[in-house]
Design a protein around this motif. Structure first.
Motif, PDB file in Angstrom:
ATOM      1  N   GLY A 155       0.801  -1.170  -0.042  1.00 22.89           N
ATOM      2  CA  GLY A 155      -0.118  -0.069   0.027  1.00 22.89           C
ATOM      3  C   GLY A 155       1.094   1.205   0.234  1.00 22.89           C
ATOM      4  O   GLY A 155       0.322   2.344   0.417  1.00 22.89           O
ATOM      5  N   ILE A 156       2.041   1.239  -0.449  1.00 23.38           N
ATOM      6  CA  ILE A 156       2.883   2.265  -0.533  1.00 23.38           C
ATOM      7  C   ILE A 156       2.817   3.122  -1.834  1.00 23.38           C
ATOM      8  O   ILE A 156       2.705   2.508  -2.929  1.00 23.38           O
ATOM      9  CB  ILE A 156       4.555   1.849  -0.366  1.00 23.38           C
ATOM     10  CG1 ILE A 156       4.694   1.191   0.856  1.00 23.38           C
ATOM     11  CG2 ILE A 156       5.532   2.850  -0.836  1.00 23.38           C
ATOM     12  CD1 ILE A 156       6.137   0.662   1.216  1.00 23.38           C
ATOM     13  N   ALA A 157       2.676   4.444  -1.690  1.00 20.97           N
ATOM     14  CA  ALA A 157       2.724   5.299  -3.252  1.00 20.97           C
ATOM     15  C   ALA A 157       4.200   5.840  -3.320  1.00 20.97           C
ATOM     16  O   ALA A 157       4.789   6.534  -2.766  1.00 20.97           O
ATOM     17  CB  ALA A 157       1.917   6.294  -2.727  1.00 20.97           C
ATOM     18  N   VAL A 158       4.656   4.987  -4.472  1.00 25.08           N
ATOM     19  CA  VAL A 158       5.898   5.595  -4.677  1.00 25.08           C
ATOM     20  C   VAL A 158       6.052   6.769  -5.410  1.00 25.08           C
ATOM     21  O   VAL A 158       5.142   6.848  -6.400  1.00 25.08           O
ATOM     22  CB  VAL A 158       6.812   4.423  -5.631  1.00 25.08           C
ATOM     23  CG1 VAL A 158       8.076   4.933  -6.068  1.00 25.08           C
ATOM     24  CG2 VAL A 158       6.963   3.101  -4.927  1.00 25.08           C
ATOM     25  N   ASN A 159       6.805   7.616  -5.290  1.00 25.36           N
ATOM     26  CA  ASN A 159       6.951   8.988  -5.928  1.00 25.36           C
ATOM     27  C   ASN A 159       8.170   8.819  -7.123  1.00 25.36           C
ATOM     28  O   ASN A 159       9.293   8.928  -6.760  1.00 25.36           O
ATOM     29  CB  ASN A 159       7.118  10.304  -4.942  1.00 25.36           C
ATOM     30  CG  ASN A 159       7.043  11.563  -5.777  1.00 25.36           C
ATOM     31  OD1 ASN A 159       7.059  11.690  -6.903  1.00 25.36           O
ATOM     32  ND2 ASN A 159       6.928  12.588  -4.945  1.00 25.36           N
ATOM     33  N   VAL A 160       7.424   8.444  -8.363  1.00 26.13           N
ATOM     34  CA  VAL A 160       8.466   7.923  -9.155  1.00 26.13           C
ATOM     35  C   VAL A 160       9.361   9.270  -9.785  1.00 26.13           C
ATOM     36  O   VAL A 160      10.302   9.288 -10.005  1.00 26.13           O
ATOM     37  CB  VAL A 160       7.682   7.496 -10.519  1.00 26.13           C
ATOM     38  CG1 VAL A 160       8.589   7.172 -11.767  1.00 26.13           C
ATOM     39  CG2 VAL A 160       7.241   6.051  -9.996  1.00 26.13           C
ATOM     40  N   ASP A 161       8.359  10.458  -9.780  1.00 26.39           N
ATOM     41  CA  ASP A 161       9.200  11.696 -10.435  1.00 26.39           C
ATOM     42  C   ASP A 161      10.215  12.117  -9.220  1.00 26.39           C
ATOM     43  O   ASP A 161      11.454  12.547  -9.870  1.00 26.39           O
ATOM     44  CB  ASP A 161       8.133  12.575 -10.410  1.00 26.39           C
ATOM     45  CG  ASP A 161       7.115  12.589 -11.566  1.00 26.39           C
ATOM     46  OD1 ASP A 161       7.348  12.006 -12.554  1.00 26.39           O
ATOM     47  OD2 ASP A 161       5.993  13.138 -11.531  1.00 26.39           O
ATOM     48  N   GLN A 162      10.151  11.765  -8.181  1.00 22.81           N
ATOM     49  CA  GLN A 162      11.081  12.229  -7.018  1.00 22.81           C
ATOM     50  C   GLN A 162      12.209  11.340  -7.373  1.00 22.81           C
ATOM     51  O   GLN A 162      13.599  11.862  -7.100  1.00 22.81           O
ATOM     52  CB  GLN A 162      10.470  12.031  -5.683  1.00 22.81           C
ATOM     53  CG  GLN A 162      11.667  12.186  -4.556  1.00 22.81           C
ATOM     54  CD  GLN A 162      11.690  13.737  -4.418  1.00 22.81           C
ATOM     55  OE1 GLN A 162      10.844  14.538  -4.386  1.00 22.81           O
ATOM     56  NE2 GLN A 162      13.048  14.168  -4.628  1.00 22.81           N
ATOM     57  N   GLU A 163      12.130  10.127  -7.408  1.00 20.23           N
ATOM     58  CA  GLU A 163      13.088   9.019  -7.864  1.00 20.23           C
ATOM     59  C   GLU A 163      13.873   9.360  -8.816  1.00 20.23           C
ATOM     60  O   GLU A 163      15.152   9.311  -8.706  1.00 20.23           O
ATOM     61  CB  GLU A 163      12.588   7.541  -7.797  1.00 20.23           C
ATOM     62  CG  GLU A 163      11.618   7.110  -6.589  1.00 20.23           C
ATOM     63  CD  GLU A 163      12.537   6.750  -5.534  1.00 20.23           C
ATOM     64  OE1 GLU A 163      13.742   6.849  -5.204  1.00 20.23           O
ATOM     65  OE2 GLU A 163      11.923   5.916  -4.494  1.00 20.23           O
TER      66      GLU A 163
END
Ligand code: GDP
Ligand code: IMO
Ligand code: MG
Length: 409
Positions: A178-186
């Protein structure tokens, strides 16, 4: 110092003998001036190594503490998991202090990248445990999970566009945790790191280290974490996820075991532990609080108060057996200056409790002493007791946080 350096030889590992925070950074910094190459082999930014130079505090998480020495190559080994923003931050701190590092930084292409989402997984796993490990929440376990599962990204792929990989991971992690990965930040973190670190990733760590060896360069490896936190030999499951021993250091830095000429076991004059797990000689009451206060026992990485207690010599024997310590560095002797007497764990009773031998204290200031014979006689006896029990010479004794506050025997 000259005799010690001769005895140490060409390749030295500095290894924690307890549960971390023994003072590995300080001895690495002191010795680094006499070595040609300074390396970190394993672990990540769960490490916090504090050194004090000319009254100024420097905290290292990924770079070895020896990095302040301006002209020395600094190697980050294959056993490491690297959180790129933390590394960039450390580089900037050094640069702001006028110390250039980029041109002498050499990163293994096989070191793993630790992403923001690894920290989120670390947190999610801790929340799920009935008894948390008390991790640093720096994403260490999950980064090594990816490494072992062969789903990780190594530094060799820093130049690639990793959007497809990250999108896919984001989908998986949403479903599982249930984790929202912040792809842009990565992606932004990667782009920043690429710009700064592009030329620091070497072609091959084994080739680099073999070249140093063939040119008789003296190599100092700074251990991170410590033996009782080792994934194989530590107090599992209350351990970290890497190999923290001398053997682990060699593996992580791609040197053959036979290349190691000495191994310094770093041992606090008492004992501390951050996080959960057994601690036989722990002092939970006032005496523990006293050690915490005088020793400044608060984590450099998380700020958590460290649990405090006494040295447990059977553990030191175990660490010695695993690492083959050739020398010991007893640190923070000065913290015991006010103790009336000092219990030393020497064994384990029938019901699993520690059995103690209690030595008299010295009730005299030892802070800043640099010669063994100037130590109060009871402090000398304390050191000799440890030496006899462990069978390893105590060659270095810390009497304060400063670079110069050390006895070399
Ligand atoms: P490391 O993780 O093993 O490098 O150890 P840390 O840096 O996390 O913790 C050791 C702490 O003790 C640091 O704050 C050092 O500045 C401090 N320290 C190291 N050696 C001595 C010593 O001999 N005496 C005192 N009083 N402090 C020391
Ligand atoms: P240095 O190099 C002290 C401990 C954590 C926790 C356990 C697992 O400064 O000696 P992790 O985040 O690695 O998954 O946490 O290991 N731990 C340390 N304790 N010093 C360290 O590093 C540590 N690195 C990890 O507190 O109990
Ligand atoms: Mg530390």
């Amino acid at each position: 110092m000259k005799a010690l350096l001769k005895a140490l030889g060409g390749v030295t590992a500095v290894i924690g003998a307890q549960w971390g925070d023994e003072g590995k950074g300080k001895v690495t910094d002191i010795l680094a001036g006499h070595f040609d190459v300074i390396a970190r082999a394993a672990g990540g930014a769960n490490a916090g190594h504090t050194i004090v130079v000319d009254g100024k505090k420097h905290i290292f998480h990924l770079l070895p503490a020896g990095s302040l020495h301006r002209d020395k190559p600094v190697v980050l080994g294959s056993g490491m998991v690297i959180h790129l923003p933390t590394l960039l931050g450390e580089i900037k701190t050094l640069e702001d202090a006028g110390i250039e590092i980029i041109d002498r930084l050499l990163i293994s292409p096989a070191a793993h990248i630790l992403f923001e989402f690894h920290k989120d997984i670390d947190g999610a796993l801790e929340e799920k445990r009935t008894r948390g490990i008390g991790t640093t929440r720096r994403g260490i376990g999950p980064a090594y999970m990816d490494k072992a599962a062969r789903t990780g990204i190594r530094m060799e792929r820093l130049a690639e566009n990793l959007k497809v990989y990250l999108d896919e991971r984001a989908g998986d992690l949403r479903r599982v945790y249930g984790i929202a990965v912040n792809v842009d930040q990565e992606l932004e973190n990667l782009a920043r790191a690429r710009e700064k670190l592009r030329f620091t990733v070497v072609e091959s760590l084994p080739a680099l280290m073999a070249d140093f060896l063939s040119r008789k360069k003296k190599i100092l490896i700074e251990g991170a974490q410590a033996t009782l936190l080792d994934i194989d030999h530590g107090t599992y499951p209350y351990v970290t996820s890497s190999s923290t021993t001398a053997a682990g250091a060699l593996q992580g830095i791609a040197l053959p075991p036979a290349a190691l000429s000495s191994c310094i076991g770093v041992v606090k004059a008492y004992c501390t532990r951050v996080g959960s797990g057994d601690f036989l000689t722990e002092e939970t009451g006032e005496r523990g609080e006293g050690l915490r206060k005088r020793g400044g026992e608060y984590g450099a990485t998380t700020g958590r108060p460290r649990r405090c207690g006494w040295l447990h010599l059977p553990d030191l024997k175990l660490s010695t057996a695993i690492n083959g310590f050739t020398h010991l560095n007893i640190t923070k002797l000065d913290v015991l200056d006010e103790e009336e007497n000092i219990p030393l764990g020497v064994g384990t009773g029938l019901s699993g409790e520690a059995s103690y031998e209690t030595l008299p204290g010295w009730k005299t200031a030892t802070a800043g002493i640099t010669q063994f014979k100037k130590l109060p006689i009871n402090a000398q006896k304390y050191i000799k007791f440890i030496e006899e029990f462990s069978g390893v010479p105590v060659s270095l004794i810390g009497t304060g946080p400063g670079r110069e506050e050390i006895i070399v025997r």
